[in-house]
Design a protein around this motif. Structure first.
Motif, short mmCIF file in Angstrom:
data_model
loop_
_atom_site.label_atom_id
_atom_site.label_comp_id
_atom_site.label_asym_id
_atom_site.label_seq_id
_atom_site.Cartn_x
_atom_site.Cartn_y
_atom_site.Cartn_z
N PHE A 1 0.85 -1.19 0.00
CA PHE A 1 0.00 0.00 0.00
C PHE A 1 0.89 1.24 0.00
CE2 PHE A 1 -2.62 -3.31 1.92
CZ PHE A 1 -3.79 -3.19 1.18
N THR A 2 1.04 1.84 -1.16
CA THR A 2 1.87 3.04 -1.30
C THR A 2 1.11 4.11 -2.07
OG1 THR A 2 2.87 2.20 -3.33
CG2 THR A 2 4.03 1.74 -1.27
N ARG A 3 1.54 5.34 -1.87
CA ARG A 3 0.99 6.47 -2.61
C ARG A 3 2.12 7.45 -2.86
NH1 ARG A 3 -3.54 9.72 0.36
NH2 ARG A 3 -1.73 10.50 1.48
N ARG A 4 2.29 7.78 -4.14
CA ARG A 4 3.38 8.67 -4.54
C ARG A 4 4.74 8.14 -4.09
NH1 ARG A 4 1.01 14.87 -3.81
NH2 ARG A 4 -0.79 14.58 -5.17
N GLY A 5 4.87 6.83 -4.16
CA GLY A 5 6.15 6.21 -3.85
C GLY A 5 6.45 6.03 -2.38
N GLU A 6 5.49 6.36 -1.49
CA GLU A 6 5.73 6.21 -0.06
C GLU A 6 4.68 5.30 0.57
OE1 GLU A 6 5.96 9.96 1.88
OE2 GLU A 6 7.72 10.64 0.75
N VAL A 7 5.11 4.55 1.58
CA VAL A 7 4.21 3.62 2.25
C VAL A 7 3.11 4.39 3.01
CG1 VAL A 7 4.04 1.89 4.08
CG2 VAL A 7 5.96 1.84 2.49
N THR A 8 1.88 3.96 2.82
CA THR A 8 0.76 4.59 3.52
C THR A 8 0.20 3.69 4.62
OG1 THR A 8 -0.74 3.77 1.81
CG2 THR A 8 0.07 6.02 1.56
N VAL A 9 0.35 2.39 4.46
CA VAL A 9 -0.11 1.43 5.48
C VAL A 9 1.05 0.48 5.77
CG1 VAL A 9 -1.78 -0.35 6.09
CG2 VAL A 9 -2.47 1.56 4.62
N GLY A 10 1.65 0.63 6.94
CA GLY A 10 2.72 -0.28 7.35
C GLY A 10 2.12 -1.60 7.80
N LEU A 11 2.60 -2.69 7.24
CA LEU A 11 2.00 -4.00 7.51
C LEU A 11 2.78 -4.85 8.50
CD1 LEU A 11 0.96 -4.94 3.86
CD2 LEU A 11 -0.47 -3.96 5.66
N THR A 12 4.02 -4.50 8.79
CA THR A 12 4.82 -5.33 9.69
C THR A 12 5.28 -4.59 10.94
OG1 THR A 12 6.96 -4.84 8.65
CG2 THR A 12 5.66 -6.64 7.70
N TYR A 13 4.91 -3.34 11.09
CA TYR A 13 5.27 -2.61 12.31
C TYR A 13 3.99 -2.01 12.90
CZ TYR A 13 5.93 0.73 8.42
OH TYR A 13 5.81 1.44 7.25
N MET A 14 3.73 -2.34 14.15
CA MET A 14 2.44 -2.08 14.75
C MET A 14 2.44 -0.96 15.79
SD MET A 14 0.08 -3.97 13.42
CE MET A 14 0.86 -3.84 11.80
N THR A 15 3.58 -0.35 16.06
CA THR A 15 3.60 0.73 17.06
C THR A 15 2.68 1.87 16.65
OG1 THR A 15 5.87 0.15 17.66
CG2 THR A 15 5.05 2.31 18.37
N GLY A 16 2.79 2.28 15.38
CA GLY A 16 1.92 3.34 14.88
C GLY A 16 0.47 2.94 14.91
N THR A 17 0.19 1.68 14.61
CA THR A 17 -1.19 1.18 14.65
C THR A 17 -1.75 1.24 16.07
OG1 THR A 17 -0.77 -0.29 12.78
CG2 THR A 17 -2.66 -0.81 14.17
N LEU A 18 -0.93 0.88 17.06
CA LEU A 18 -1.38 0.95 18.45
C LEU A 18 -1.66 2.40 18.88
CD1 LEU A 18 1.04 -1.66 20.06
CD2 LEU A 18 -1.43 -1.90 19.75
N VAL A 19 -0.82 3.33 18.41
CA VAL A 19 -1.05 4.74 18.72
C VAL A 19 -2.38 5.19 18.12
CG1 VAL A 19 -0.24 7.09 18.26
CG2 VAL A 19 1.40 5.32 18.93
N LYS A 20 -2.63 4.82 16.86
CA LYS A 20 -3.89 5.21 16.22
C LYS A 20 -5.08 4.53 16.88
CE LYS A 20 -1.66 6.14 11.81
NZ LYS A 20 -1.42 5.70 10.41
N MET A 21 -4.89 3.30 17.37
CA MET A 21 -5.95 2.64 18.12
C MET A 21 -6.33 3.46 19.34
SD MET A 21 -4.91 -1.41 18.16
CE MET A 21 -5.77 -1.60 19.72
N GLY A 22 -5.31 3.87 20.10
CA GLY A 22 -5.56 4.67 21.30
C GLY A 22 -6.23 6.00 20.99
N GLN A 23 -5.75 6.67 19.94
CA GLN A 23 -6.33 7.95 19.56
C GLN A 23 -7.78 7.79 19.11
OE1 GLN A 23 -3.46 9.13 16.57
NE2 GLN A 23 -2.37 10.46 18.00
N SER A 24 -8.04 6.75 18.31
CA SER A 24 -9.41 6.53 17.82
C SER A 24 -10.36 6.19 18.95
CB SER A 24 -9.41 5.39 16.78
OG SER A 24 -8.62 5.73 15.67
#
Length: 246
Positions: free
Chosen positions: A143-166
């Motif tokens: 999942f990339t946009r303009r050559g940069e990753v938009t959804v990291g699939l193997t690192y979950m720290t950012g996902t946990l932060v977004k979970m907490g924020q949501s």
């Protein structure tokens, strides 16, 4: 950006993440505490080993990180220069839309297959974790946009932060929208956790040969994505023809 994915894209992301978690749990036991997809853990392991003067352990962790980055690079090259039947290159690099790239998934599949073959040959099996690390790196180019990753699939720290924020926003604003986002992030995190559990269990039961289960999973995911992209391409081709006939 995982919250912006369609249901099918979310399922693909969950499948790829679970598979990355599977090989991570498998090789964590096999290597005695090193990771093939969680590079933050390897970074800490490398730093601690160097501080204690264990150069050999530092080298293993650092080489895993290096191979992961190489996999990311190979995936990026595949997305930029890959066959148009997987995705139009202009859409991949310039569009605001987040779409899965078949070239990245097939690159990860080929590396995963190579890792399985390496693991099956006794004299080459010590190199299998490094090949698999490159495969998990390549997965992140899906999942990339303009050559940069938009959804990291193997690192979950950012996902946990977004979970907490949501979840905080859902409670504070009493918003079902943020609650839905929380559930999506929860699924993505759960995928890598459950995948790691299954990978560790598979290694205990089957040993290093269990890596072939990850290869089979990558094969299924790559074929399904290619089939979806092909169907989308066929629909796009039919539309101008139908317009001309009318």
């Amino acid at each position: 950006m995982a919250a912006s994915l369609s249901t099918r894209q979310q399922l693909l992301a969950v499948g790829l993440t679970a598979n990355a978690g599977f090989v991570d749990g498998l090789f964590f036991i096999h290597l005695g505490g090193y990771f093939v997809s969680f590079m933050s853990g390897n970074s800490t392991r490398a730093a601690a080993a160097l501080a204690e003067g264990h150069v050999d352990e530092w080298f293993v962790a650092t080489l895993l990180i290096f191979c992961f980055v190489v996999g990311v690079m190979l995936s990026s090259f595949a997305v930029r220069f890959g066959p148009k039947r997987f995705h139009p290159p202009a859409e991949s690099l310039l569009s605001q839309q987040v779409t899965p790239h078949g070239s990245a998934v097939w690159t990860a599949f080929l590396l995963m297959m190579l890792g399985g073959i390496t693991a099956s040959i006794p004299v080459l099996s010590p190199y299998a974790p490094f090949v698999i690390a490159s495969a998990t790196g390549a997965v992140n180019g899906t999942f990339t946009r303009r050559g940069e990753v938009t959804v990291g699939l193997t690192y979950m720290t950012g996902t946990l932060v977004k979970m907490g924020q949501s979840l905080a926003s859902a409670i504070a604003l009493r918003s079902s929208v943020y609650l839905f986002r929380f559930v999506r992030y929860l699924f993505l995190w759960s995928a890598i956790a459950v995948g790691a559990l299954l990978g560790a269990w598979a290694y205990v039961v089957m040993g290093l040969s269990s890596v072939w289960l990850a290869v089979v999973a990558m094969t299924v995911l790559a074929i399904m994505l290619t089939w979806r992209v092909q169907r989308r391409h066929e629909r796009r081709v039919r539309r101008p023809q139908a317009t001309k006939k009318s």
